[in-house]
Write a protein that holds these residues in place. Structure first.
Motif, PDB file in Angstrom:
ATOM      1  N   PHE A  85       0.520  -1.037  -0.054  1.00 57.03           N
ATOM      2  CA  PHE A  85      -0.030  -0.249   0.148  1.00 57.03           C
ATOM      3  C   PHE A  85       0.967   1.092   0.044  1.00 57.03           C
ATOM      4  O   PHE A  85       0.964   1.998   0.622  1.00 57.03           O
ATOM      5  CB  PHE A  85      -0.899   0.021   0.949  1.00 57.03           C
ATOM      6  CG  PHE A  85      -1.784  -0.904   0.817  1.00 57.03           C
ATOM      7  CD1 PHE A  85      -2.984  -0.896   0.769  1.00 57.03           C
ATOM      8  CD2 PHE A  85      -1.626  -1.877   0.669  1.00 57.03           C
ATOM      9  CE1 PHE A  85      -4.255  -0.846   0.188  1.00 57.03           C
ATOM     10  CE2 PHE A  85      -3.214  -3.179   0.372  1.00 57.03           C
ATOM     11  CZ  PHE A  85      -4.467  -2.354   0.401  1.00 57.03           C
ATOM     12  N   LEU A  86       2.498   0.768  -0.612  1.00 55.47           N
ATOM     13  CA  LEU A  86       2.521   1.997  -0.711  1.00 55.47           C
ATOM     14  C   LEU A  86       2.291   3.216  -1.748  1.00 55.47           C
ATOM     15  O   LEU A  86       1.626   3.394  -2.941  1.00 55.47           O
ATOM     16  CB  LEU A  86       3.933   2.065  -1.017  1.00 55.47           C
ATOM     17  CG  LEU A  86       4.983   2.989  -1.282  1.00 55.47           C
ATOM     18  CD1 LEU A  86       5.596   3.131  -0.417  1.00 55.47           C
ATOM     19  CD2 LEU A  86       6.449   2.498  -2.383  1.00 55.47           C
ATOM     20  N   PRO A  87       2.162   4.182  -1.365  1.00 56.99           N
ATOM     21  CA  PRO A  87       1.056   5.721  -1.954  1.00 56.99           C
ATOM     22  C   PRO A  87       1.892   5.257  -3.589  1.00 56.99           C
ATOM     23  O   PRO A  87       3.697   5.795  -4.075  1.00 56.99           O
ATOM     24  CB  PRO A  87       1.093   6.958  -1.417  1.00 56.99           C
ATOM     25  CG  PRO A  87       1.439   6.669  -0.147  1.00 56.99           C
ATOM     26  CD  PRO A  87       2.264   5.175   0.207  1.00 56.99           C
ATOM     27  N   LYS A  88       0.908   5.979  -4.341  1.00 55.93           N
ATOM     28  CA  LYS A  88       1.837   5.757  -5.932  1.00 55.93           C
ATOM     29  C   LYS A  88       2.696   7.230  -6.040  1.00 55.93           C
ATOM     30  O   LYS A  88       3.483   7.141  -7.074  1.00 55.93           O
ATOM     31  CB  LYS A  88       0.147   6.158  -7.107  1.00 55.93           C
ATOM     32  CG  LYS A  88       0.072   4.973  -7.006  1.00 55.93           C
ATOM     33  CD  LYS A  88      -1.607   5.221  -7.411  1.00 55.93           C
ATOM     34  CE  LYS A  88      -1.990   3.369  -8.416  1.00 55.93           C
ATOM     35  NZ  LYS A  88      -2.966   3.976  -9.467  1.00 55.93           N
ATOM     36  N   ASP A  89       2.325   8.205  -5.126  1.00 61.40           N
ATOM     37  CA  ASP A  89       3.753   9.712  -5.342  1.00 61.40           C
ATOM     38  C   ASP A  89       4.219   9.467  -4.530  1.00 61.40           C
ATOM     39  O   ASP A  89       4.746  10.614  -4.547  1.00 61.40           O
ATOM     40  CB  ASP A  89       2.348  10.957  -5.397  1.00 61.40           C
ATOM     41  CG  ASP A  89       1.754  10.624  -3.678  1.00 61.40           C
ATOM     42  OD1 ASP A  89       1.652   9.593  -3.321  1.00 61.40           O
ATOM     43  OD2 ASP A  89       0.428  11.755  -3.875  1.00 61.40           O
ATOM     44  N   TYR A  90       4.352   8.311  -3.920  1.00 62.59           N
ATOM     45  CA  TYR A  90       5.806   8.106  -2.672  1.00 62.59           C
ATOM     46  C   TYR A  90       6.938   8.170  -3.302  1.00 62.59           C
ATOM     47  O   TYR A  90       6.787   7.017  -4.406  1.00 62.59           O
ATOM     48  CB  TYR A  90       4.933   7.136  -1.899  1.00 62.59           C
ATOM     49  CG  TYR A  90       6.344   7.454  -0.258  1.00 62.59           C
ATOM     50  CD1 TYR A  90       5.462   7.579   1.057  1.00 62.59           C
ATOM     51  CD2 TYR A  90       7.377   6.243  -0.220  1.00 62.59           C
ATOM     52  CE1 TYR A  90       6.090   8.217   1.565  1.00 62.59           C
ATOM     53  CE2 TYR A  90       7.724   7.036   1.213  1.00 62.59           C
ATOM     54  CZ  TYR A  90       7.817   7.438   1.769  1.00 62.59           C
ATOM     55  OH  TYR A  90       8.900   7.382   3.151  1.00 62.59           O
ATOM     56  N   SER A  91       7.577   8.964  -3.165  1.00 63.52           N
ATOM     57  CA  SER A  91       8.967   8.682  -3.422  1.00 63.52           C
ATOM     58  C   SER A  91      10.078   7.961  -2.699  1.00 63.52           C
ATOM     59  O   SER A  91      10.885   8.125  -1.714  1.00 63.52           O
ATOM     60  CB  SER A  91       9.671  10.068  -4.009  1.00 63.52           C
ATOM     61  OG  SER A  91      11.265  10.352  -3.927  1.00 63.52           O
ATOM     62  N   GLN A 113       5.422  -0.193   9.757  1.00 65.51           N
ATOM     63  CA  GLN A 113       4.479  -1.112   8.781  1.00 65.51           C
ATOM     64  C   GLN A 113       3.916  -0.332   8.739  1.00 65.51           C
ATOM     65  O   GLN A 113       2.555  -0.775   8.111  1.00 65.51           O
ATOM     66  CB  GLN A 113       4.235  -2.282   9.251  1.00 65.51           C
ATOM     67  CG  GLN A 113       5.266  -3.108   9.691  1.00 65.51           C
ATOM     68  CD  GLN A 113       4.977  -4.567  10.431  1.00 65.51           C
ATOM     69  OE1 GLN A 113       4.128  -5.537  10.354  1.00 65.51           O
ATOM     70  NE2 GLN A 113       6.231  -5.327   9.801  1.00 65.51           N
ATOM     71  N   GLU A 114       4.007   0.955   7.967  1.00 65.89           N
ATOM     72  CA  GLU A 114       2.565   1.858   7.202  1.00 65.89           C
ATOM     73  C   GLU A 114       2.357   1.674   5.942  1.00 65.89           C
ATOM     74  O   GLU A 114       1.268   1.889   5.416  1.00 65.89           O
ATOM     75  CB  GLU A 114       2.934   3.383   7.290  1.00 65.89           C
ATOM     76  CG  GLU A 114       3.816   4.103   8.450  1.00 65.89           C
ATOM     77  CD  GLU A 114       4.350   5.173   8.875  1.00 65.89           C
ATOM     78  OE1 GLU A 114       4.846   5.528   7.378  1.00 65.89           O
ATOM     79  OE2 GLU A 114       4.340   6.261   9.641  1.00 65.89           O
ATOM     80  N   PHE A 115       2.901   0.242   5.399  1.00 58.51           N
ATOM     81  CA  PHE A 115       2.192  -0.013   3.702  1.00 58.51           C
ATOM     82  C   PHE A 115       2.156  -0.846   3.590  1.00 58.51           C
ATOM     83  O   PHE A 115       1.879  -1.686   2.490  1.00 58.51           O
ATOM     84  CB  PHE A 115       3.510   0.169   2.730  1.00 58.51           C
ATOM     85  CG  PHE A 115       4.909   1.714   3.171  1.00 58.51           C
ATOM     86  CD1 PHE A 115       3.449   3.162   2.951  1.00 58.51           C
ATOM     87  CD2 PHE A 115       6.348   1.758   3.078  1.00 58.51           C
ATOM     88  CE1 PHE A 115       4.678   4.140   3.042  1.00 58.51           C
ATOM     89  CE2 PHE A 115       6.394   3.200   3.388  1.00 58.51           C
ATOM     90  CZ  PHE A 115       6.332   4.214   3.525  1.00 58.51           C
ATOM     91  N   LEU A 116       2.168  -1.912   4.797  1.00 62.66           N
ATOM     92  CA  LEU A 116       0.870  -2.802   4.340  1.00 62.66           C
ATOM     93  C   LEU A 116      -0.371  -2.569   4.455  1.00 62.66           C
ATOM     94  O   LEU A 116      -0.529  -1.649   4.312  1.00 62.66           O
ATOM     95  CB  LEU A 116       1.278  -4.147   5.894  1.00 62.66           C
ATOM     96  CG  LEU A 116       2.545  -5.418   6.574  1.00 62.66           C
ATOM     97  CD1 LEU A 116       3.832  -4.277   5.551  1.00 62.66           C
ATOM     98  CD2 LEU A 116       2.277  -5.828   7.513  1.00 62.66           C
ATOM     99  N   GLN A 117      -1.075  -4.292   4.635  1.00 63.13           N
ATOM    100  CA  GLN A 117      -2.744  -3.710   4.316  1.00 63.13           C
ATOM    101  C   GLN A 117      -2.820  -3.903   5.975  1.00 63.13           C
ATOM    102  O   GLN A 117      -1.892  -3.963   6.837  1.00 63.13           O
ATOM    103  CB  GLN A 117      -3.310  -5.072   3.673  1.00 63.13           C
ATOM    104  CG  GLN A 117      -4.758  -4.956   3.638  1.00 63.13           C
ATOM    105  CD  GLN A 117      -4.947  -6.608   3.302  1.00 63.13           C
ATOM    106  OE1 GLN A 117      -4.358  -7.790   2.633  1.00 63.13           O
ATOM    107  NE2 GLN A 117      -6.496  -6.959   3.008  1.00 63.13           N
TER     108      GLN A 117
END
Length: 310
Positions: A85-91, A113-117
């Motif tokens: 769930f890494l945001p598309k605009d995350y660099s 673990q901010e980018f997990l489901q």
């Protein structure tokens, strides 16, 4: 080691899992990724309970370590979970990124673990350095490993406020710190030197699974040479707070009120009844504990419950 080197030669493992630097020579043996030397330093700072850093070429790997890396399959498979769930605009960081940018990303990815489901967390069963203060060296030697997806129902924020009249474990005083344990998770405060009435005011965070037991608290005396001495312990029943919160729904829509109570009894360590409150739209509970298995000492906490299904 042949299996590990063969895994490293796969195309997706020829670049660092976190910043994309070429030719990584380090790995996180309990996450299952290959990383560069710069990112390995950040991983090591997280502690071995989160990331067990090993050199592909210099360290002695156990069969368990190698088999786990092979089972994960490498960087692409691990990133498919940790960056789902890494945001598309995350660099993401790149090989020349500043250290602060690298640290923020790696901490968000693996520790927070901010980018997990949402509602999912990954728990590693590797022995951690929690319980011996944070200056310890990375874990080495043989160990069994297990990693799995666990569904959590909420986050428990625990503010460790302070202790009073703690036990003496050195010549005239102690160097106390607090360790909280919930299932396989551990979190700890800093060490306060030579103080029997320490004030921490430190916030610790733990994820609460669907099947949870009591929150266990230990106060330990830090010792640079020998094993840390126990200064007391206690258990905290989380059910009064979690059940009361579940019965009322979203606390943000409610005014300040008492919604539950954990009663002092001979079977628990409470010094007085502990009320579960809604304060400013948040579920909170202050707890004062008389330490067990020791000659003296009390610890005061403030807990906050954040349900994940709201």
């Amino acid at each position: 080691m042949a299996k590990l080197k063969a895994l490293l030669q796969r195309r997706e493992n020829r670049i660092c899992a976190d910043c994309g630097a070429p030719d990584p020579k380090w790995a996180s043996a309990n996450i299952g990724v290959f990383i560069c030397v710069k990112c390995s330093g950040v991983h090591r700072s997280l502690g071995t309970h989160i990331s067990k850093v090993m050199s592909v070429t210099l360290d002695k790997w156990t069969d368990d370590d190698i088999n786990f890396m092979v089972e994960v399959g490498g960087n692409s498979q691990a990133n498919a979970i940790y960056e789902a769930f890494l945001p598309k605009d995350y660099s993401k960081p790149h090989p020349d990124s500043a250290q602060e940018e690298r640290q923020n990303f790696i901490k968000s990815k693996y520790e927070l673990q901010e980018f997990l489901q949402p509602s999912m967390r990954i728990i590693s069963n590797y022995p951690s350095d929690v319980g011996k203060h944070a200056a310890s060296t990375p874990h080495s030697g043989s160990s069994n490993s297990e990693i799995g997806m666990v569904e959590f129902i909420g986050i428990l924020n625990v503010k460790v406020i302070g202790g009073t009249k703690l036990a003496v474990r050195d010549m005239y005083s102690s160097d106390p710190y607090v360790v909280l344990t919930l299932g396989q998770q551990k979190a700890q405060t800093s060490v306060i030197k030579r103080n029997l009435n320490p004030v921490w005011n430190e916030e610790l965070k733990l994820s609460v699974p669907q099947q949870y037991g009591p929150l266990k608290l230990q106060v330990l005396d830090y010792d640079m040479v020998s094993k840390d001495d126990l200064m007391g312990q206690a258990e905290i029943d989380l059910q009064p707070m979690i059940n009361a919160a579940a019965a009322l729904g979203d606390p943000e829509h409610l005014g300040d009120m008492q919604i539950g109570r954990w009663l002092k009894s001979a079977d628990n360590a409470l010094t007085t009844d502990s009320a579960v409150m809604i304060t400013g739209g948040k579920v909170k509970q202050e707890v004062s504990l008389k330490l067990q298995s020791t000659e003296s000492g009390e610890v005061t906490l403030e807990m906050q419950w954040i349900a994940l299904n709201m």
